[in-house]
Design a protein around this motif. Sequence first.
Motif, short mmCIF file in Angstrom:
data_model
loop_
_atom_site.label_atom_id
_atom_site.label_comp_id
_atom_site.label_asym_id
_atom_site.label_seq_id
_atom_site.Cartn_x
_atom_site.Cartn_y
_atom_site.Cartn_z
N ASP A 1 0.74 -1.13 0.05
CA ASP A 1 0.01 -0.01 -0.02
C ASP A 1 0.89 1.24 0.04
O ASP A 1 0.59 2.32 -0.67
N ALA A 2 2.09 1.36 0.67
CA ALA A 2 2.90 2.28 0.61
C ALA A 2 3.42 2.86 -0.58
O ALA A 2 3.43 3.90 -1.20
N VAL A 3 3.68 1.75 -1.50
CA VAL A 3 4.24 1.94 -2.92
C VAL A 3 2.90 2.41 -3.69
O VAL A 3 3.04 3.34 -4.65
N VAL A 4 2.06 1.59 -3.63
CA VAL A 4 0.84 1.88 -4.67
C VAL A 4 0.25 3.38 -4.38
O VAL A 4 -0.23 3.89 -5.21
N GLY A 5 0.25 3.68 -2.98
CA GLY A 5 -0.26 5.13 -2.87
C GLY A 5 0.53 6.30 -2.75
O GLY A 5 0.36 7.44 -2.45
N ALA A 6 1.82 5.98 -2.93
CA ALA A 6 2.94 7.01 -3.04
C ALA A 6 2.77 7.93 -4.36
O ALA A 6 2.36 7.51 -5.48
N ASP A 7 3.22 9.26 -4.32
CA ASP A 7 3.41 10.13 -5.47
C ASP A 7 4.68 9.52 -6.22
O ASP A 7 4.55 9.98 -7.44
N ALA A 8 5.35 9.23 -5.59
CA ALA A 8 6.93 8.84 -6.06
C ALA A 8 7.42 7.51 -5.68
O ALA A 8 7.30 7.37 -4.38
N LEU A 9 8.36 6.82 -6.34
CA LEU A 9 9.04 5.97 -5.82
C LEU A 9 10.64 5.86 -5.92
O LEU A 9 10.95 6.27 -6.90
N VAL A 10 11.26 5.49 -5.21
CA VAL A 10 12.77 5.28 -4.84
C VAL A 10 12.87 3.90 -4.64
O VAL A 10 12.59 3.39 -3.67
N ALA A 11 13.57 3.31 -5.66
CA ALA A 11 13.90 1.84 -5.85
C ALA A 11 15.14 1.52 -5.81
O ALA A 11 15.83 1.85 -6.66
N VAL A 12 15.80 0.85 -4.76
CA VAL A 12 17.26 0.80 -4.48
C VAL A 12 17.36 -1.05 -4.37
O VAL A 12 16.99 -1.50 -3.46
N THR A 13 18.37 -1.40 -5.11
CA THR A 13 18.68 -2.79 -5.02
C THR A 13 20.34 -3.09 -4.86
O THR A 13 21.10 -2.26 -5.56
N PRO A 14 20.57 -3.91 -4.21
CA PRO A 14 21.94 -4.59 -4.49
C PRO A 14 22.14 -5.37 -5.53
O PRO A 14 20.91 -5.71 -6.25
N THR A 15 23.30 -5.28 -6.27
CA THR A 15 23.63 -6.05 -7.41
C THR A 15 24.07 -7.47 -7.28
O THR A 15 25.27 -7.48 -6.48
N PHE A 16 23.45 -8.51 -7.77
CA PHE A 16 23.97 -9.80 -7.54
C PHE A 16 23.74 -10.26 -8.92
O PHE A 16 22.94 -10.57 -9.73
N SER A 17 24.88 -11.04 -9.31
CA SER A 17 25.02 -11.56 -10.74
C SER A 17 24.44 -10.83 -11.74
O SER A 17 23.78 -11.21 -12.52
N ALA A 18 25.08 -9.71 -11.60
CA ALA A 18 24.66 -8.46 -12.82
C ALA A 18 23.26 -8.27 -12.99
O ALA A 18 22.87 -7.67 -14.05
N SER A 19 22.55 -8.41 -11.96
CA SER A 19 21.19 -7.95 -11.97
C SER A 19 20.70 -7.50 -10.32
O SER A 19 21.29 -7.34 -9.57
N TYR A 20 19.32 -7.12 -10.31
CA TYR A 20 18.64 -6.95 -9.10
C TYR A 20 18.90 -8.12 -8.38
O TYR A 20 18.79 -9.30 -8.87
N ASN A 21 18.46 -8.03 -6.90
CA ASN A 21 18.44 -9.33 -6.13
C ASN A 21 17.20 -9.94 -6.22
O ASN A 21 16.20 -9.42 -6.67
N GLY A 22 16.87 -11.04 -5.66
CA GLY A 22 15.64 -11.87 -5.68
C GLY A 22 14.52 -11.15 -4.79
O GLY A 22 13.32 -11.31 -5.12
N LEU A 23 14.88 -10.50 -3.61
CA LEU A 23 13.88 -9.86 -3.05
C LEU A 23 13.28 -8.81 -3.86
O LEU A 23 12.01 -8.47 -3.63
N PHE A 24 14.00 -7.73 -4.63
CA PHE A 24 13.67 -6.81 -5.40
C PHE A 24 12.77 -7.20 -6.51
O PHE A 24 11.43 -6.68 -6.53
N LYS A 25 12.98 -8.42 -7.19
CA LYS A 25 12.17 -8.88 -8.15
C LYS A 25 10.83 -9.61 -7.73
O LYS A 25 9.69 -9.33 -8.00
#
Length: 205
Positions: free
Chosen positions: A73-97
Amino acid sequence: MTTRKIAVVSAGIGVPSSTRLLADRLAAATSGALADRGQDVRVEVVELREHAHELVDAVLTGFVAPGLRPAVDAVVGADALVAVTPTFSASYNGLFKLFFDALEEGVLDGKPTLVAATGGTGRHSLALEHAVRPLMAYLHAVVVPTAVFAAPEDWAGGSAGVPALDRRIARAAGELADLVAGRSATAAPDPFDTPVPFEQLLNGS
């Protein structure tokens, strides 16, 4: 003064986490940039590591558990999103996806978004462009031009950072603030406002 809601999603898995540190700096810079544009700001941080089991359950069952609902709900109701992930195996990590897989289709349509990542070496920085940005584009978010990557050498100046990272953060935050300030404040659409009639569901139409 208009109050804008900024959701900050951090997919770091360690404590402390350089991913969370970068997320906090981006949130602070965006808040400051919006304040300069006459906007009040409320920031809500979503730590995905706290919802790891619920995220797996959401993908397996197709349902968002009550414990995960406030984060969604925090993401759906926000006016903007800041999305930050660690880099694993040249991509975003599993939690992010897993988190973005758990969102309802269309909830990020047109949402101003800043993407960022951390990694063990600057060589991973291209993951933002070949993995994270395409994911957000697929979800129809409006991603600012500047993506922010922070490698260990970027933290060499301590918690205050070094000038190059400071400039990237300020530029990206300014771009996000411009997008947010240029939009009228409207309530997020409720996907349950217009339910599909049960008869229509039974008919498969």
